[in-house]
Design a protein around this motif. Structure first.
Motif, PDB file in Angstrom:
ATOM      1  N   ASP A 120       0.813  -1.218   0.000  1.00 16.31           N
ATOM      2  CA  ASP A 120       0.000   0.000   0.000  1.00 16.31           C
ATOM      3  C   ASP A 120       0.850   1.273   0.000  1.00 16.31           C
ATOM      4  N   TYR A 121       2.046   1.175  -0.549  1.00 18.85           N
ATOM      5  CA  TYR A 121       2.949   2.331  -0.694  1.00 18.85           C
ATOM      6  C   TYR A 121       2.839   2.793  -2.141  1.00 18.85           C
ATOM      7  N   LEU A 122       2.252   3.953  -2.353  1.00 22.87           N
ATOM      8  CA  LEU A 122       1.857   4.376  -3.704  1.00 22.87           C
ATOM      9  C   LEU A 122       3.041   4.754  -4.597  1.00 22.87           C
ATOM     10  N   GLU A 123       4.060   5.391  -4.050  1.00 24.15           N
ATOM     11  CA  GLU A 123       5.114   5.979  -4.884  1.00 24.15           C
ATOM     12  C   GLU A 123       5.769   5.007  -5.866  1.00 24.15           C
ATOM     13  N   PRO A 124       6.143   3.789  -5.453  1.00 25.80           N
ATOM     14  CA  PRO A 124       6.773   2.914  -6.451  1.00 25.80           C
ATOM     15  C   PRO A 124       5.853   2.516  -7.590  1.00 25.80           C
ATOM     16  N   TYR A 125       4.555   2.414  -7.334  1.00 22.66           N
ATOM     17  CA  TYR A 125       3.610   2.150  -8.426  1.00 22.66           C
ATOM     18  C   TYR A 125       3.657   3.296  -9.439  1.00 22.66           C
ATOM     19  N   ILE A 126       3.589   4.536  -8.919  1.00 24.44           N
ATOM     20  CA  ILE A 126       3.565   5.707  -9.799  1.00 24.44           C
ATOM     21  C   ILE A 126       4.875   5.827 -10.566  1.00 24.44           C
ATOM     22  N   ASN A 127       5.982   5.620  -9.868  1.00 21.62           N
ATOM     23  CA  ASN A 127       7.291   5.735 -10.529  1.00 21.62           C
ATOM     24  C   ASN A 127       7.489   4.641 -11.575  1.00 21.62           C
ATOM     25  N   LYS A 128       7.069   3.433 -11.242  1.00 29.71           N
ATOM     26  CA  LYS A 128       7.178   2.322 -12.199  1.00 29.71           C
ATOM     27  C   LYS A 128       6.312   2.586 -13.428  1.00 29.71           C
ATOM     28  N   ALA A 129       5.074   2.993 -13.203  1.00 29.10           N
ATOM     29  CA  ALA A 129       4.172   3.251 -14.326  1.00 29.10           C
ATOM     30  C   ALA A 129       4.684   4.404 -15.191  1.00 29.10           C
ATOM     31  N   SER A 130       5.202   5.447 -14.560  1.00 28.39           N
ATOM     32  CA  SER A 130       5.739   6.592 -15.323  1.00 28.39           C
ATOM     33  C   SER A 130       6.885   6.144 -16.218  1.00 28.39           C
ATOM     34  N   LEU A 131       7.744   5.296 -15.682  1.00 29.70           N
ATOM     35  CA  LEU A 131       8.879   4.791 -16.465  1.00 29.70           C
ATOM     36  C   LEU A 131       8.387   3.926 -17.624  1.00 29.70           C
TER      37      LEU A 131
ATOM     38  N   THR B 196       8.764   4.559 -21.775  1.00 29.07           N
ATOM     39  CA  THR B 196       9.400   3.568 -22.652  1.00 29.07           C
ATOM     40  C   THR B 196       8.364   2.863 -23.534  1.00 29.07           C
ATOM     41  N   ASP B 197       7.231   3.575 -23.765  1.00 23.94           N
ATOM     42  CA  ASP B 197       6.190   3.102 -24.687  1.00 23.94           C
ATOM     43  C   ASP B 197       5.604   1.755 -24.291  1.00 23.94           C
ATOM     44  N   LYS B 198       5.393   1.562 -22.998  1.00 20.26           N
ATOM     45  CA  LYS B 198       4.776   0.324 -22.501  1.00 20.26           C
ATOM     46  C   LYS B 198       3.500   0.692 -21.746  1.00 20.26           C
ATOM     47  N   MET B 199       2.578   1.308 -22.461  1.00 19.31           N
ATOM     48  CA  MET B 199       1.371   1.840 -21.842  1.00 19.31           C
ATOM     49  C   MET B 199       0.518   0.748 -21.197  1.00 19.31           C
ATOM     50  N   GLU B 200       0.378  -0.401 -21.850  1.00 16.60           N
ATOM     51  CA  GLU B 200      -0.458  -1.469 -21.290  1.00 16.60           C
ATOM     52  C   GLU B 200       0.113  -1.956 -19.964  1.00 16.60           C
ATOM     53  N   GLU B 201       1.447  -2.059 -19.884  1.00 22.17           N
ATOM     54  CA  GLU B 201       2.072  -2.469 -18.616  1.00 22.17           C
ATOM     55  C   GLU B 201       1.887  -1.396 -17.554  1.00 22.17           C
ATOM     56  N   ALA B 202       1.923  -0.141 -17.970  1.00 22.88           N
ATOM     57  CA  ALA B 202       1.699   0.965 -17.032  1.00 22.88           C
ATOM     58  C   ALA B 202       0.278   0.905 -16.471  1.00 22.88           C
ATOM     59  N   ILE B 203      -0.686   0.667 -17.352  1.00 20.28           N
ATOM     60  CA  ILE B 203      -2.079   0.565 -16.909  1.00 20.28           C
ATOM     61  C   ILE B 203      -2.253  -0.612 -15.952  1.00 20.28           C
ATOM     62  N   ALA B 204      -1.591  -1.712 -16.238  1.00 25.12           N
ATOM     63  CA  ALA B 204      -1.645  -2.870 -15.333  1.00 25.12           C
ATOM     64  C   ALA B 204      -1.076  -2.508 -13.965  1.00 25.12           C
ATOM     65  N   CYS B 205      -0.028  -1.690 -13.952  1.00 29.63           N
ATOM     66  CA  CYS B 205       0.582  -1.246 -12.704  1.00 29.63           C
ATOM     67  C   CYS B 205      -0.397  -0.374 -11.913  1.00 29.63           C
ATOM     68  N   TYR B 206      -1.048   0.571 -12.591  1.00 25.75           N
ATOM     69  CA  TYR B 206      -2.039   1.408 -11.917  1.00 25.75           C
ATOM     70  C   TYR B 206      -3.183   0.561 -11.360  1.00 25.75           C
ATOM     71  N   LYS B 207      -3.597  -0.450 -12.114  1.00 24.01           N
ATOM     72  CA  LYS B 207      -4.670  -1.337 -11.641  1.00 24.01           C
ATOM     73  C   LYS B 207      -4.232  -2.105 -10.396  1.00 24.01           C
ATOM     74  N   ASP B 208      -2.969  -2.507 -10.359  1.00 23.82           N
ATOM     75  CA  ASP B 208      -2.431  -3.160  -9.157  1.00 23.82           C
ATOM     76  C   ASP B 208      -2.526  -2.218  -7.956  1.00 23.82           C
ATOM     77  N   ALA B 209      -2.231  -0.933  -8.191  1.00 26.97           N
ATOM     78  CA  ALA B 209      -2.304   0.054  -7.115  1.00 26.97           C
ATOM     79  C   ALA B 209      -3.745   0.220  -6.637  1.00 26.97           C
ATOM     80  N   VAL B 210      -4.687   0.219  -7.576  1.00 24.23           N
ATOM     81  CA  VAL B 210      -6.110   0.327  -7.214  1.00 24.23           C
ATOM     82  C   VAL B 210      -6.509  -0.842  -6.320  1.00 24.23           C
ATOM     83  N   ARG B 211      -6.063  -2.044  -6.672  1.00 21.18           N
ATOM     84  CA  ARG B 211      -6.420  -3.221  -5.874  1.00 21.18           C
ATOM     85  C   ARG B 211      -5.746  -3.195  -4.500  1.00 21.18           C
ATOM     86  N   ALA B 212      -4.529  -2.711  -4.466  1.00 21.34           N
ATOM     87  CA  ALA B 212      -3.785  -2.698  -3.197  1.00 21.34           C
ATOM     88  C   ALA B 212      -4.271  -1.618  -2.247  1.00 21.34           C
ATOM     89  N   MET B 213      -4.820  -0.511  -2.820  1.00 21.69           N
ATOM     90  CA  MET B 213      -5.258   0.633  -1.999  1.00 21.69           C
ATOM     91  C   MET B 213      -6.677   1.036  -2.391  1.00 21.69           C
TER      92      MET B 213
END
Length: 255
Positions: free
Chosen positions: A181-192, A196-213
């Motif tokens: 439930d620590y938001l910053e690494p999700y945001i930093n990972k998704a931003s990266l 690097t043109d990996k939008m679907e992986e970024a969206i999956a990361c944000y969805k993981d954050a939604v589930r965790a918090m």
């Protein structure tokens, strides 16, 4: 309670310190400075009050007065971690990164077990874009605090600064594993991933954050922005509406 005491005894040291620290926590810098000044007027050689007064002045932009007060505190105790840390913050506000780093290094040497000061030192190296030293310092800190999520997040940012994308993502994943439930690494990972043109992986990361918090509005806000970039307006609106339901103060961020 402190206010009631001060109504009866205006120069009560502990009551002024408590009231001042409460005001400072609310970013009421001018009010906090008055409480701390009352302590210093009563007990001129009070190191904590001097440090807190200097911090209030720093928040008010009264830099010269802040440094003057910190120097008084330093004269009382040259080996004070807190005073060196505050002087580092003064140099940070003044824009002198080399002196900022020097003072934070002194602080960590004086108190090697203080995680917050170590993190501030690492952040200063990141700000200077000295990513190699930031990595070295963070790995050293991780020996003392293994798998600490904040340190892992800083390490991930350091790798990202060097454009070591795979290593950065792996490190952000370690931070997430350490504290879901620590938001910053999700945001930093998704931003990266987005960079690097990996939008679907970024969206999956944000969805993981939604589930965790589930009660946190911010993951929905970031997920909505990602959908908007993809042109998925309906999905974006759904996420924005969910974010506003959880935190209506985010309305300005949506404009």
């Amino acid at each position: 309670m402190a206010k009631r005491v001060l109504d009866t005894v205006p120069n009560h040291v502990e009551a002024n310190l408590i009231a001042g620290q409460s005001a400072l926590a609310l970013n009421w810098a001018e009010e906090s400075s008055q409480y701390f000044k009352a302590v210093v007027d009563s007990v001129p050689n009070h190191p904590l009050a001097l440090n807190l007064l200097g911090t209030s002045y720093l928040k008010m932009g009264r830099l010269d007065e802040a440094m003057e007060v910190f120097q008084k505190a330093l004269a009382l105790d040259p080996d004070s971690r807190l005073t060196h840390e505050n002087i580092a913050k003064y140099y940070g506000v003044s824009g002198d990164l080399d002196k900022t780093i020097s003072e934070f290094k002194t602080s960590t040497e004086l108190d090697p077990d203080h995680l917050g000061t170590r993190a501030l030192l690492i952040l200063s190296y990141l700000k200077k874009r000295d990513f190699e030293t930031a990595i070295t310092e963070t790995n050293t800190a991780l020996e003392k605090w293994p798998e600490h999520p904040m340190l892992l997040n800083l390490l991930g940012n350091s790798y990202a600064g060097q454009k070591e994308v795979v290593q950065a993502v792996e490190t952000f994943n370690r931070a997430i594993l350490a504290k879901a439930d620590y938001l910053e690494p999700y945001i930093n990972k998704a931003s990266l991933l987005i960079l690097t043109d990996k939008m679907e992986e970024a969206i999956a990361c944000y969805k993981d954050a939604v589930r965790a918090m589930p009660e946190n509005a911010l993951p929905h806000l970031f997920l909505g922005r990602a959908y908007l970039v993809q042109g998925k307006t309906s999905d974006a609106v759904t996420e924005y509406e969910t974010a506003l339901l959880k935190n209506n103060t985010l309305e300005q961020a949506l404009l």
